[in-house]
Each structure stands twice: as structure tokens, then as C-alpha cells.
Design a protein around this motif. Structure first.
Motif, PDB file in Angstrom:
ATOM      1  N   ASP A  83       0.840  -1.187   0.000  1.00 12.36           N
ATOM      2  CA  ASP A  83       0.000   0.000   0.000  1.00 12.36           C
ATOM      3  C   ASP A  83       0.877   1.238   0.000  1.00 12.36           C
ATOM      4  O   ASP A  83       1.987   1.226   0.542  1.00 12.36           O
ATOM      5  N   GLN A  84       0.386   2.301  -0.585  1.00 10.19           N
ATOM      6  CA  GLN A  84       1.191   3.523  -0.644  1.00 10.19           C
ATOM      7  C   GLN A  84       1.436   4.123   0.738  1.00 10.19           C
ATOM      8  O   GLN A  84       2.365   4.918   0.927  1.00 10.19           O
ATOM      9  N   VAL A  94      -4.427  -3.492  -4.140  1.00 12.77           N
ATOM     10  CA  VAL A  94      -3.248  -4.116  -3.550  1.00 12.77           C
ATOM     11  C   VAL A  94      -3.709  -5.260  -2.645  1.00 12.77           C
ATOM     12  O   VAL A  94      -4.514  -5.054  -1.738  1.00 12.77           O
ATOM     13  N   HIS A 140      -6.885  -3.072   0.946  1.00 14.74           N
ATOM     14  CA  HIS A 140      -5.919  -2.065   0.489  1.00 14.74           C
ATOM     15  C   HIS A 140      -6.265  -1.577  -0.913  1.00 14.74           C
ATOM     16  O   HIS A 140      -5.373  -1.253  -1.701  1.00 14.74           O
ATOM     17  N   THR A 141      -7.558  -1.506  -1.208  1.00 16.25           N
ATOM     18  CA  THR A 141      -8.014  -1.036  -2.516  1.00 16.25           C
ATOM     19  C   THR A 141      -8.443   0.425  -2.416  1.00 16.25           C
ATOM     20  O   THR A 141      -9.139   0.822  -1.489  1.00 16.25           O
ATOM     21  N   ARG A 142      -8.001   1.220  -3.377  1.00 18.68           N
ATOM     22  CA  ARG A 142      -8.350   2.646  -3.415  1.00 18.68           C
ATOM     23  C   ARG A 142      -8.952   2.997  -4.771  1.00 18.68           C
ATOM     24  O   ARG A 142      -8.473   2.537  -5.813  1.00 18.68           O
TER      25      ARG A 142
END
Length: 378
Positions: free
Chosen positions: A134-135, A257, A338-340
Motif C-alpha cells: 500500500d502507498q 493491492v 488495500h483497494t483505493r
């Protein structure tokens, strides 16, 4: 994934740990009838499911409803049992929760169990994407996950086979392959692993239902894998589903992610044979259920019998019990912690690469199975 009706009563029976979990984090529970999953979830994953559910038909995000497990709502932890191990008069007292609670324990997703209804579910979890961090992850974790992607098949192909289970027609228990195996293989081995998950029986056709192949001594001979004609149908259906899923994700601006494709197919010959008479072995778009205009939160209490009671289920969600529709196979997109969604970012090319890798692997396996099928001579 399945688009058959999901039956839901006002009470969820006592839950238990999911018996077999081929991928993902531990802690998932299921209802006693296995129809629903209770999954610990971070706020971002809950929000993602809520946004999919609320998306209008004009929104590309709404198309993901065809590929994600049905979302029933959120269980909120309002209290806990007091002295649950103590021996008393049989009455249980619910007390408020105090102190620090990890976010995953505060709220849990209530989801359809996509393996429900299969007699012998063969299940594969495939981790998607070339970027595994993840960022917001700290630098040390980013460095570790970059190394994982480089040392596994993720970096080059966009997929990593995690765990899977496969049934033999003669076996009541599946053969399990652990997640560690998927981390150990190289790109060149992916076709071999695909063959492990999609084994073919030595029989070119399925025997008629209720019959078994016997040896000269009259003892039933064990058969591993589906017969070629059934397996070819499974692979054909899943390949088409993957191509449709890829087209859907190509139009959604997101970064996924740690997300996965979950593949399930029927390992029971008789059940699989029956599904061929149905219009389709996997989900196609039907009328979407009317979306609720609230936040999809479900208040939970525990009754005197230790059952979880969902308080906010509308009356129209309670349907008469019917037999769950038999499916030949199912394909779902799962794990969105962890999805955006990022406007202007375009689609996730690493995820698209992984889906294309799966399309190619299934096509190769299907072509190999097709060579085993009988031909019709004029």
C-alpha cells in the motif's frame, strides 16, 4: 460468481471458524449452514463494499457487483459476553466493550460464501497485481514486498497462486496445497500448477449419474479430477468470465493491492453433470436487488441461546427457503483491505496483467483438454 437468491432469516445461528481457508488472513467465521461468512475488516474494505452496493447503474463501479460476493452488511461490536467460560445458571450477560480494540474486531463484513452450494468445492485463491504494498505502508514493508514480488511470480506475471484445494470424485476430503507452495514456484511452473488445480480424469466422458467405474474384481476405482468434457466446460466458462472481468476492471480507476481472484468449481461428478443442463454454470447479470438507502450497518445482539441476532434486516430480505442453485463454477473478486478508488489514475495495470496471465493459463489448459475430447467423424 453466483447470482442465485441468498436466503437470510432474522437470526444468524452461532458462528464457527471457517473450516478450510486456502488464502487470506485468519479469523474468518461462517454460519453453521456455511451460507454466510463473517469477515474481520478494516474501514477501507467496508467502505469499498458499501460504495459498490450504492453505485448507480451509470457508474462503472456497479459492474463489480457481478464479480464480488453479495454484501449483506456490517456487524458492529456493541458488547461482549461476560465470563463466557464460567459455569452458572445458563444465562449470559452482555457487557459494553471497553479499552482499545483493533479496527478489524470492531466491524465485520457479512458476505455470501461463494463456495456454498457446491458438493465438493475445488477452490483456488490467486493473488493479483505486480505491486504488493500500500502507498501508506512504511518504507521497510514496501522494501520487503518489493522483494516478495521479485522473488515470486507476482512481479513478472501479476499473479501468485496461494493455497488451493482439490477433491477427487471418490474422496470425502480435499487435497490441500498450502500458501507456501505458491511462493516457491517460478513463472515457468505456472502451467504445471494450473494442471494441479484442474486435474483431468482418465475417463474421456463422465459416467452416467449414480454409476461408478469398476475394475475386473468389481471394486470401485478411484478417479482424480473431472472427466475431460466436464473440465473443458469449466475452463471455457472461467476463461470467458476472466475476459469479462478484465474488461470491467479496465474501466475502473483504482489501485487494488492484495486483492485476489477466487475460483470455485464442482468436483463432484454427478453434481457437475447436472449443472450442464442449466443455462449457465456461473453468474450473469440479472436484476440487481434494490439498494438500501442507509449505511448498510447491521446492529447485532446475542440472544439467550448464544445466537447472533441481526436487528436491521428489512422484511423483504427474508425469503422462503429454497434449494440453493447448483453451479458448475464460480469466479469472484475478493479482499479489498488495500483497494483505493483514485480519480484520474486509470486502471490498475498490474491487476490487468494478472488477469491476462490467468486467461492465458486457462486457455492453454483448455486447449490441452480439448485434444482429449472425442471427435465426430462424418
Amino acid at each position: 460468481m453466483s447470482n442465485s437468491p441468498l436466503l437470510l432469516g432474522p437470526t444468524i445461528a452461532a458462528t464457527r471458524p471457517l473450516k478450510v481457508q486456502v488464502g487470506g488472513h485468519a479469523g474468518i467465521e461462517t454460519t453453521e449452514d456455511d451460507s454466510l461468512l463473517i469477515k474481520p475488516a478494516l474501514p477501507r474494505e467496508i467502505e469499498f463494499y458499501q460504495r459498490i452496493a450504492a453505485a448507480g447503474d451509470h457508474d462503472e463501479l456497479s459492474k463489480l457487483r457481478n464479480w464480488t460476493p453479495k454484501f449483506l452488511g456490517v456487524l458492529k461490536l456493541e458488547g461482549q459476553l461476560k465470563d463466557s467460560n464460567a459455569v452458572g445458571d445458563g444465562n449470559m450477560e452482555i457487557v459494553p466493550v471497553h479499552g482499545n480494540i483493533v479496527p478489524e474486531d470492531k466491524e465485520r463484513l457479512v458476505l455470501e460464501n461463494v463456495a456454498y452450494g457446491f458438493v465438493k468445492p475445488c477452490i483456488l485463491d490467486v493473488k493479483l497485481g505486480t505491486i504488493l504494498y500500500d502507498q501508506d505502508a512504511p518504507p521497510e514493508k514496501q522494501a520487503r514486498m518489493i522483494k516478495v514480488a521479485h522473488n515470486t511470480t507476482s512481479g513478472e506475471t501479476g499473479v501468485r497462486f496461494t493455497g488451493f484445494q482439490v477433491y477427487g470424485n471418490d474422496s470425502s476430503e480435499p487435497i490441500l496445497t498450502p500458501k507456501s507452495y505458491g511462493r516457491s514456484i517460478k513463472k515457468e511452473q505456472l502451467p504445471d500448477v494450473t494442471e494441479m488445480f484442474f486435474p483431468v480424469s482418465s475417463a474421456p466422458y463422465p459416467s452416467p449419474p449414480n454409476s461408478t467405474e469398476t475394475s475386473d474384481s468389481g471394486v470401485s476405482k478411484p478417479q482424480s479430477g473431472l472427466p475431460a468434457i466436464l473440465l473443458h466446460c469449466v475452463l471455457t466458462t472461467l476463461q470467458a468470465d476472466l475476459e469479462e472481468l478484465k474488461a470491467t476492471i479496465a474501466n475502473i480507476e483504482m489501485r487494488m493491492v492484495g486483492g485476489s481472484i477466487l475460483i470455485v468449481y464442482e468436483g463432484d461428478w454427478e453434481r457437475a453433470w447436472k449443472t450442464l443442463s442449466m443455462p449457465s454454470g456461473t453468474a450473469t447479470t440479472e436484476e440487481e436487488e434494490e439498494e438500501e438507502d442507509d449505511d448498510d450497518e447491521v446492529e447485532v445482539e446475542i440472544d439467550e441461546n448464544g445466537q447472533l441476532v441481526l436487528e436491521s434486516i428489512p422484511d423483504e430480505a427474508i425469503e422462503e427457503e429454497e434449494e440453493h442453485q447448483a453451479l458448475l463454477c464460480s469466479l469472484s473478486l475478493i479482499d479489498f483491505a488495500h483497494t483505493r478508488l483514485i480519480d484520474g489514475a486509470g486502471p490498475d495495470e498490474g491487476v490487468l496483467k494478472g488477469i491476462q496471465t490467468m486467461i492465458d493459463l486457462l486457455r492453454q489448459r483448455k486447449d490441452k483438454i480439448a485434444a482429449m475430447l472425442p471427435t465426430c467423424d462424418a
